[in-house]
Scaffold this active site. Structure first.
Site, PDB file in Angstrom:
ATOM      1  N   SER A  51       2.738   2.721  -2.398  1.00 47.45           N
ATOM      2  CA  SER A  51       2.869   3.499  -3.626  1.00 47.45           C
ATOM      3  C   SER A  51       1.962   2.923  -4.702  1.00 47.45           C
ATOM      4  O   SER A  51       1.372   1.856  -4.532  1.00 47.45           O
ATOM      5  CB  SER A  51       4.324   3.500  -4.114  1.00 47.45           C
ATOM      6  OG  SER A  51       4.750   2.179  -4.425  1.00 47.45           O
ATOM      7  N   ASN A 107      -2.825  -6.666  -2.780  1.00 48.90           N
ATOM      8  CA  ASN A 107      -2.379  -5.858  -3.911  1.00 48.90           C
ATOM      9  C   ASN A 107      -0.900  -6.022  -4.241  1.00 48.90           C
ATOM     10  O   ASN A 107      -0.493  -5.843  -5.392  1.00 48.90           O
ATOM     11  CB  ASN A 107      -2.678  -4.379  -3.609  1.00 48.90           C
ATOM     12  CG  ASN A 107      -1.963  -3.442  -4.555  1.00 48.90           C
ATOM     13  OD1 ASN A 107      -2.347  -3.291  -5.708  1.00 48.90           O
ATOM     14  ND2 ASN A 107      -0.888  -2.815  -4.062  1.00 48.90           N
ATOM     15  N   TYR A 125       6.023 -13.683 -13.599  1.00 52.50           N
ATOM     16  CA  TYR A 125       4.968 -12.758 -13.179  1.00 52.50           C
ATOM     17  C   TYR A 125       3.631 -13.143 -13.807  1.00 52.50           C
ATOM     18  O   TYR A 125       2.595 -13.190 -13.141  1.00 52.50           O
ATOM     19  CB  TYR A 125       5.357 -11.340 -13.569  1.00 52.50           C
ATOM     20  CG  TYR A 125       4.302 -10.288 -13.338  1.00 52.50           C
ATOM     21  CD1 TYR A 125       4.077  -9.762 -12.073  1.00 52.50           C
ATOM     22  CD2 TYR A 125       3.536  -9.794 -14.404  1.00 52.50           C
ATOM     23  CE1 TYR A 125       3.107  -8.778 -11.872  1.00 52.50           C
ATOM     24  CE2 TYR A 125       2.574  -8.823 -14.205  1.00 52.50           C
ATOM     25  CZ  TYR A 125       2.366  -8.318 -12.940  1.00 52.50           C
ATOM     26  OH  TYR A 125       1.409  -7.353 -12.731  1.00 52.50           O
ATOM     27  N   GLY A 144       0.776  -1.238   0.000  1.00 57.25           N
ATOM     28  CA  GLY A 144       0.000   0.000   0.000  1.00 57.25           C
ATOM     29  C   GLY A 144       0.803   1.281   0.000  1.00 57.25           C
ATOM     30  O   GLY A 144       0.230   2.367   0.107  1.00 57.25           O
TER      31      GLY A 144
END
Length: 256
Positions: free
Chosen positions: A23, A98, A163, A21
């Site tokens: 950036s 996130n 990824y 959280g």
């Protein structure tokens, strides 16, 4: 960053936890939930950026946001941090997984150690943060988990196989967790952002030319910034989405 005009009173005084959280999209999510009156805590390893965010929002939200320096690859430390958040702020109402690392890597150069570290940063913590947060959600009668995937794995991009694999797996994990946790009134959904222009992206990968090329593929000819993900996240976490779980919401300006 524009302030969201939509109001969700159900978030007031509720505990929200956001990983990564400090950036980019994560910081936008922290601010978005905090401006709804939630008690927002966030995890990150980037101390300077995270402290800057805490200072910038100081005095502007009903509750001060809380930064917890946490390496999500350390599962024991992660569990301790989640327990500390619950002890301080109460049961977690919303968890946003996130945190991610979209490092570019050459197919022929990927080693076992690189692969394992990449999956630890992009996938493993999604499960273990959710596992750590679930008991407090159960005790509170339910909650919402939002996992962050990406449209990148759908575009056959060869620049980050590890990824892409992790982001595809996040969708499968989302659906499995939704099946397991749904009977306990815990909803689990997923957001797939498209090309979101952040400071990091501009510094490392994007140029004005590459952004222009990407816009040609979008139906909406607008550059998506981090706050474009805030509204969808608020919706999925809110009572408006009370009947939604195991779903994947694409926010890409109309590429797919």
């Amino acid at each position: 960053m524009s302030v969201m005009s939509a109001q969700f009173p159900e978030f007031r005084d509720q505990t929200v936890l956001v990983s990564g959280g400090g950036s980019g999209i994560g910081a936008a999510l922290v601010e978005g939930f905090a401006r709804q009156g939630a008690k927002v805590s966030f995890l990150d390893v980037a101390e300077a950026e995270s402290l800057d965010l805490v200072q910038r929002l100081a005095g502007e939200t009903a509750h001060p946001v809380s930064f917890h320096h946490t390496d999500l690859r350390d599962i024991d430390a992660l569990r301790r941090t989640v327990n500390a958040v619950v002890e301080k702020s109460g049961p977690i109402r919303v968890l946003v997984n996130n945190a991610a690392w979209d490092d570019r890597h050459e197919f022929d150069d990927v080693t076992e150690d690189y692969w394992d570290n990449n999956q630890a940063v992009n996938l493993r913590h999604v499960f273990f943060t959710s596992q750590a947060a679930a008991p407090s959600m159960r005790a509170a009668g339910g909650g919402a988990i939002i996992n962050m995937s990406s449209i990148a794995f759908k575009l056959n991009m060869g620049v980050f196989p590890a990824y892409a694999a992790a982001k595809a797996a996040v969708i499968g994990l989302t659906k499995s967790m939704a099946g397991r946790l749904g009977p306990e009134n815990i909803r689990v959904n997923c957001i797939l952002p498209g090309m979101v222009v952040t400071e990091r992206q501009m510094k490392l990968w994007l140029t004005e030319e590459s952004i222009a090329r990407s816009l040609q593929r979008q139906c909406l000819k607008i550059v998506l910034k981090a706050d474009a993900i805030v509204g969808p996240a608020l919706f999925l976490a809110s009572d408006c989405a009370a009947g939604m779980t195991a779903q994947s919401l694409i926010v890409d300006g109309g590429v797919l």
